[in-house]
Design a protein around this motif. Structure first.
Motif, mmCIF file in Angstrom:
data_model
loop_
_atom_site.group_PDB
_atom_site.id
_atom_site.type_symbol
_atom_site.label_atom_id
_atom_site.label_comp_id
_atom_site.label_asym_id
_atom_site.label_seq_id
_atom_site.Cartn_x
_atom_site.Cartn_y
_atom_site.Cartn_z
ATOM 1 N N THR A 53 0.847 -1.184 0.000
ATOM 2 C CA THR A 53 0.000 0.000 0.000
ATOM 3 C C THR A 53 0.884 1.236 0.000
ATOM 4 O OG1 THR A 53 -1.801 1.161 1.135
ATOM 5 C CG2 THR A 53 -0.178 0.081 2.534
ATOM 6 N N HIS A 55 -0.389 3.928 1.437
ATOM 7 C CA HIS A 55 -0.819 4.614 2.663
ATOM 8 C C HIS A 55 0.281 4.462 3.705
ATOM 9 C CE1 HIS A 55 -4.953 5.406 1.415
ATOM 10 N NE2 HIS A 55 -4.934 4.206 0.852
ATOM 11 N N VAL A 75 -2.048 1.921 9.847
ATOM 12 C CA VAL A 75 -1.877 2.352 8.461
ATOM 13 C C VAL A 75 -3.257 2.818 7.979
ATOM 14 C CG1 VAL A 75 -0.978 1.739 6.185
ATOM 15 C CG2 VAL A 75 -0.147 0.517 8.207
ATOM 16 N N ALA A 78 -5.606 2.047 4.508
ATOM 17 C CA ALA A 78 -5.245 0.806 3.827
ATOM 18 C C ALA A 78 -6.251 -0.289 4.171
ATOM 19 C CB ALA A 78 -3.845 0.369 4.243
ATOM 20 N N THR A 79 -6.714 -0.988 3.160
ATOM 21 C CA THR A 79 -7.616 -2.114 3.412
ATOM 22 C C THR A 79 -6.792 -3.327 3.819
ATOM 23 O OG1 THR A 79 -7.552 -2.833 1.118
ATOM 24 C CG2 THR A 79 -9.303 -1.269 1.726
ATOM 25 N N ARG A 82 -4.713 -5.073 1.230
ATOM 26 C CA ARG A 82 -3.556 -4.340 0.680
ATOM 27 C C ARG A 82 -2.423 -4.199 1.692
ATOM 28 N NH1 ARG A 82 -2.761 -3.757 -4.295
ATOM 29 N NH2 ARG A 82 -1.848 -1.725 -4.016
ATOM 30 N N LEU A 83 -2.571 -4.793 2.871
ATOM 31 C CA LEU A 83 -1.533 -4.717 3.900
ATOM 32 C C LEU A 83 -0.687 -5.988 3.874
ATOM 33 C CD1 LEU A 83 -3.529 -3.179 6.873
ATOM 34 C CD2 LEU A 83 -1.605 -2.143 5.671
ATOM 35 N N ALA A 116 4.365 -0.887 3.915
ATOM 36 C CA ALA A 116 3.790 0.459 3.889
ATOM 37 C C ALA A 116 4.902 1.407 4.325
ATOM 38 C CB ALA A 116 2.595 0.571 4.841
ATOM 39 N N ASP A 178 -8.628 -3.737 8.398
ATOM 40 C CA ASP A 178 -8.511 -2.471 7.674
ATOM 41 C C ASP A 178 -7.769 -1.437 8.520
ATOM 42 O OD1 ASP A 178 -9.841 -3.553 5.542
ATOM 43 O OD2 ASP A 178 -11.730 -2.510 5.900
#
Length: 193
Positions: A53, A55, A75, A78-79, A82-83, A116, A178
């Motif tokens: 991500t 983010h 974070v 960020a979903t 996506r982490l 991230a 999330d």
């Protein structure tokens, strides 16, 4: 009498199997208190998820629970899907980019990597106030049973790296929700607090 002894033995075995203590009806009230059964089976092998991500990491915090100590990497935006992360025990914490060894106190060291950045990708300005080689800002580990030390290793090429010193090589798990990566380190291997 023999029949009631057999029934009592069977109830005790059943209670032990499902993690609840069987208590005779005439037992003192203190003996009926519930005991906490902690999760087991997390293991201590590396745990990873591929994702990334843009983010940034904005905060890292810690908390104490009955069965484990918890580190949360925030974070926002960020979903969970996506982490990405890589969490594993290491002999030494080597800082990305420089290869410098960063000392981390404790009987064992967990390297936590989150995919991230700790900086704004557009400007390069730091978003998280951590300083490489220093303890995580605002994280006080007084009274923790598993955690002993934290070190911010830095953020390099979109990955943020953290050293987590723990009492010994203990089981751990990693959760993604999330906006957060969560690392729980169990207090023991036995499933008892």
């Amino acid at each position: 009498m023999v029949r009631s002894t057999r029934i009592w033995a069977a109830l005790t075995l059943l209670g032990t199997t499902i993690g609840v203590a069987a208590v005779p009806a005439d037992a003192a009230p203190a003996a009926t208190a519930q005991t906490t059964v902690c999760p087991t089976g997390w293991g201590s092998l590396p745990k990873t998820r591929s994702a990334a991500t843009s983010h940034p990491v904005t905060n890292i915090r810690a908390g104490r629970h009955t069965c484990y100590d918890r580190m949360v990497i925030d974070v926002p935006g960020a979903t969970a899907g996506r982490l990405g992360y890589s969490v594993r025990y290491v002999d030494r914490l080597y800082q990305d980019g420089s290869g410098r060894v960063l000392p981390v106190a404790g009987g064992a060291v967990i390297e936590v990597r989150v995919t991230a950045p700790a900086y704004d990708p557009a400007t390069g300005a730091a978003v998280y106030p951590g300083r490489p080689g220093r303890p995580l800002p605002g994280v006080d580990l007084t009274g923790y049973r598993a955690f002993r030390d934290t070190r911010f290793a830095g953020s390099f090429e979109g990955d943020t790296q953290i050293g987590l010193g723990v009492r010994a090589r203990l089981p751990f798990r990693v959760l993604r929700v999330d906006g957060h990566v969560v690392v729980d380190v169990a207090h023991t291997w036995t499933g008892k607090p």
